[in-house]
Structures are given as structure tokens and as C-alpha cells.
Design an enzyme around this catalytic site. Structure first.
Site, PDB file in Angstrom:
ATOM      1  N   GLN A  82      -4.412  -1.330   9.697  1.00 57.35           N
ATOM      2  CA  GLN A  82      -4.347  -2.705   9.188  1.00 57.35           C
ATOM      3  C   GLN A  82      -4.875  -3.699  10.224  1.00 57.35           C
ATOM      4  O   GLN A  82      -4.498  -3.650  11.399  1.00 57.35           O
ATOM      5  CB  GLN A  82      -2.894  -3.039   8.812  1.00 57.35           C
ATOM      6  CG  GLN A  82      -2.703  -4.377   8.129  1.00 57.35           C
ATOM      7  CD  GLN A  82      -3.315  -4.444   6.732  1.00 57.35           C
ATOM      8  OE1 GLN A  82      -3.453  -3.445   6.039  1.00 57.35           O
ATOM      9  NE2 GLN A  82      -3.676  -5.643   6.314  1.00 57.35           N
ATOM     10  N   LYS A 134       0.846  -1.199   0.000  1.00 56.37           N
ATOM     11  CA  LYS A 134       0.000   0.000   0.000  1.00 56.37           C
ATOM     12  C   LYS A 134       0.882   1.250   0.000  1.00 56.37           C
ATOM     13  O   LYS A 134       0.645   2.193  -0.753  1.00 56.37           O
ATOM     14  CB  LYS A 134      -0.933  -0.026   1.225  1.00 56.37           C
ATOM     15  CG  LYS A 134      -2.007  -1.124   1.125  1.00 56.37           C
ATOM     16  CD  LYS A 134      -2.718  -1.421   2.451  1.00 56.37           C
ATOM     17  CE  LYS A 134      -3.664  -2.610   2.279  1.00 56.37           C
ATOM     18  NZ  LYS A 134      -4.318  -3.052   3.523  1.00 56.37           N
ATOM     19  N   ASP A 137     -11.218   2.298   4.136  1.00 57.35           N
ATOM     20  CA  ASP A 137     -11.534   0.864   4.188  1.00 57.35           C
ATOM     21  C   ASP A 137     -13.044   0.626   4.151  1.00 57.35           C
ATOM     22  O   ASP A 137     -13.488  -0.492   3.892  1.00 57.35           O
ATOM     23  CB  ASP A 137     -11.023   0.276   5.513  1.00 57.35           C
ATOM     24  CG  ASP A 137      -9.720  -0.495   5.360  1.00 57.35           C
ATOM     25  OD1 ASP A 137      -9.506  -1.084   4.285  1.00 57.35           O
ATOM     26  OD2 ASP A 137      -8.944  -0.503   6.325  1.00 57.35           O
TER      27      ASP A 137
HETATM   28  N1  GUN Z   1      -6.635  -7.015   6.678  1.00 59.16           N
HETATM   29  C1  GUN Z   1      -6.980  -7.837   5.662  1.00 59.16           C
HETATM   30  N2  GUN Z   1      -7.626  -7.146   4.695  1.00 59.16           N
HETATM   31  C2  GUN Z   1      -7.689  -5.867   5.123  1.00 59.16           C
HETATM   32  C3  GUN Z   1      -8.232  -4.674   4.554  1.00 59.16           C
HETATM   33  O1  GUN Z   1      -8.813  -4.639   3.457  1.00 59.16           O
HETATM   34  N3  GUN Z   1      -8.089  -3.544   5.305  1.00 59.16           N
HETATM   35  C4  GUN Z   1      -7.470  -3.552   6.508  1.00 59.16           C
HETATM   36  N4  GUN Z   1      -7.397  -2.399   7.167  1.00 59.16           N
HETATM   37  N5  GUN Z   1      -6.960  -4.636   7.062  1.00 59.16           N
HETATM   38  C5  GUN Z   1      -7.068  -5.780   6.357  1.00 59.16           C
END
Ligand code: GUN
Length: 279
Positions: free
Chosen positions: A91, A47, A114
Site C-alpha cells: 500500500q 481489500k 497493482d
Molecule cells: N494508494 C492509493 N491507491 C493505491 C493503489 O491503487 N495501490 C496501492 N498499492 N496503493 C495505493
């Protein structure tokens, strides 16, 4: 047909770049990672790299595993008030001593790229989604790019998480699919899959979905990213066998994974765009 997420993600990045080339200011993304979970570290560094390549302003905060909930909440609060930041992503999963719901609710809904805040989840459930969870949005974009007809089709979503299963099911329904959501207590998954024109697997178990469970010509979207003992990645679907039954299928890697990142960048862009229109 293989539904190529890498290629579609590239298209998304190119169009974001084009939009941004004409602008003096730029979207800002803050990513917060707590602890050393290896998979999370890989996702977060992807990211970070992608946001940097697109010319976003970006901050990645890597905090120790024993970070207190209060410290995390105060960081979120600071990012909420930082005008350079349009998207905040914490995350998941978080360490056990932290209440994830409490943290996700602390993120300002308009910066919640998200789409996990209950406000954004509520809008999505009413068919008014704006910040839509990235993986779910990426699944729908892949289906649309493949010209897969959705209206009137029967879809089975395996997995009911807030991150993927539930929002995917809602989006499929909003695209006029008839949706069945399956989970660990579902009695006869193979029988339900026999009727499914579209299958979305989001369970996190390597090669769990067998080719013989699929209806001939089904469209299969594999959200799973499972690391095997030999270090290789595999999805939730028995891919090699399923390619012989499915009319379209996403590979792992190179399917849904790149789309999650692309949609995160798109959500950050949308949040920035909205903040510009309001100022
Ligand atoms: N952990 C696994 N997938 C995701 C996601 O799309 N966003 C976040 N913040 N954590 C994750």
C-alpha cells in the site's frame, strides 16, 4: 446518468465467485501496509475483507511505521517465492525513509497486481497491458458499462501520477480517444475542459473541478476521495452542480472507489489463472 461503481463491482465479484466455485485451488493475495495512515488503513481493510469474502487465500501484513527498507524487501522476497500468493500489493504511500521505487521494483512482475512495476508499466505503454493499475482499469470498465463511446472523443485527464493519471490516459488513448493530460502547471484548465467530451479528475483536491468549466453533456469520472473536516467524503469535482451539466458522472463514494477493489480482485484472479495455465 450516474455511473454506478458499486453495482458494477458487485457484478465483477459475482462473476469471480462463479469462476472460483468450480475450482479446488484458489487465488492468493498478500497486502502489506506500513504505518498508521488512516486512509490507507481503510483501503487495506476493504481489500482484506473482499478477498476473504471471495474465498481467496489472503494475508494482510501490518508493519510498524519504522520498519526498515531491508525488512520490507525481505518480506517482498518471501512473498515472491510463496506459491500460495499470486498477487502482492504494497500500500502506498510508504514512509519517507523507504524508497518506493525500489520496493515496487522488487515485486515479481507476474505477482504485481497493482501494475506498478516498470515492466508492467512498460507493457501498458506499448498497448500490451496485462497487469493494469486497478483504478485506471476500473475507470475504463465503468465507461464501458455505461456504453460511453470513446473512439474519436476528446478526453482530458487531470493528474499525471503513475497510479492513476498516466495509466488512465494511456488506456483512453488505446481506446482511440484524443487525450490531453493536465497537471498543476497547466495554464488554462477551464479552457481545455470546454473541449472535453470525457473528463477524468485524479488530483486529490476537494471539489476542485467546477461545473461551469465542463462542456455541456461531458462524461465526468471523479477519482478523488477527499475526507472533509466533518468526516464526509467528497470527490475532485463539484458533484451537485456538475450533475446538471454532465451527461454521465461517477459519484463519490460509490463510483470509482469500489471499482479499484474489484479490479484488484480481478487482477489477482488473472495472475492465479495464468499461474495455473503455466503449471
Ligand atoms: N494508494 C492509493 N491507491 C493505491 C493503489 O491503487 N495501490 C496501492 N498499492 N496503493 C495505493
Amino acid at each position: 446518468m450516474v455511473l454506478n461503481g458499486r453495482a458494477l463491482a458487485k457484478k465483477v465479484f459475482l462473476s469471480l465467485r462463479e469462476e472460483l466455485d468450480q475450482s479446488e485451488s484458489k487465488p492468493g493475495l498478500a497486502v502489506v501496509l506500513i504505518g498508521e495512515d488512516p486512509a490507507s488503513q481503510v483501503y487495506v481493510s476493504r481489500k482484506h475483507k473482499r478477498a476473504a469474502r471471495l474465498g481467496f487465500y489472503q494475508e494482510t501484513h501490518r508493519l510498524p511505521v519504522d520498519t526498515s527498507q531491508a525488512d520490507l524487501l525481505s518480506m517482498v522476497d518471501r512473498l515472491n517465492r510463496d506459491e500460495r500468493i499470486h498477487g502482492i500489493l504494497v500500500q502506498l504511500p510508504l514512509p519517507k525513509h523507504i524508497d518506493s521505487d525500489r520496493v515496487l521494483e522488487a515485486i515479481a512482475p507476474h505477482k504485481d497486481v497493482d501494475g506498478f512495476h516498470p515492466y508492467n508499466a512498460g507493457l501498458l505503454s506499448q498497448g500490451r497491458g496485462f497487469m493494469i493499475p486497478c483504478t485506471a482499469k476500473g475507470v475504463i470498465e465503468l465507461l464501458k458499462e455505461g456504453d460511453i463511446p470513446l473512439s474519436g472523443k476528446s478526453a482530458v485527464v487531470i493528474g499525471r501520477s503513475n497510479i492513476v493519471g498516466r495509466p488512465v490516459a494511456q488506456l483512453l488513448e488505446q481506446n482511440n480517444c484524443t487525450v490531453t493530460v493536465c497537471h498543476s502547471r497547466t495554464q488554462d484548465l477551464p479552457a481545455l475542459l470546454q473541449e472535453a467530451d470525457i473528463v477524468v479528475a485524479a488530483i486529490g483536491r476537494p471539489s476542485y473541478v467546477k461545473a461551469e468549466w465542463l462542456k455541456k453533456g461531458a462524461v465526468v469520472v471523479d477519482v478523488g476521495i477527499n475526507r472533509l473536516d466533518d468526516g464526509s467524503l467528497c470527490g475532485d469535482v463539484d458533484y451537485e452542480a456538475a450533475t446538471k451539466i454532465a451527461s454521465a458522472i461517477t459519484p463519490v463514494p460509490g463510483g470509482v472507489g469500489p471499482m479499484t477493489i474489484a479490479m484488484l480482485m480481478q487482477n489477482t484472479y488473472l495472475s492465479w489463472k495464468r499461474s495455473q495455465m503455466e503449471s
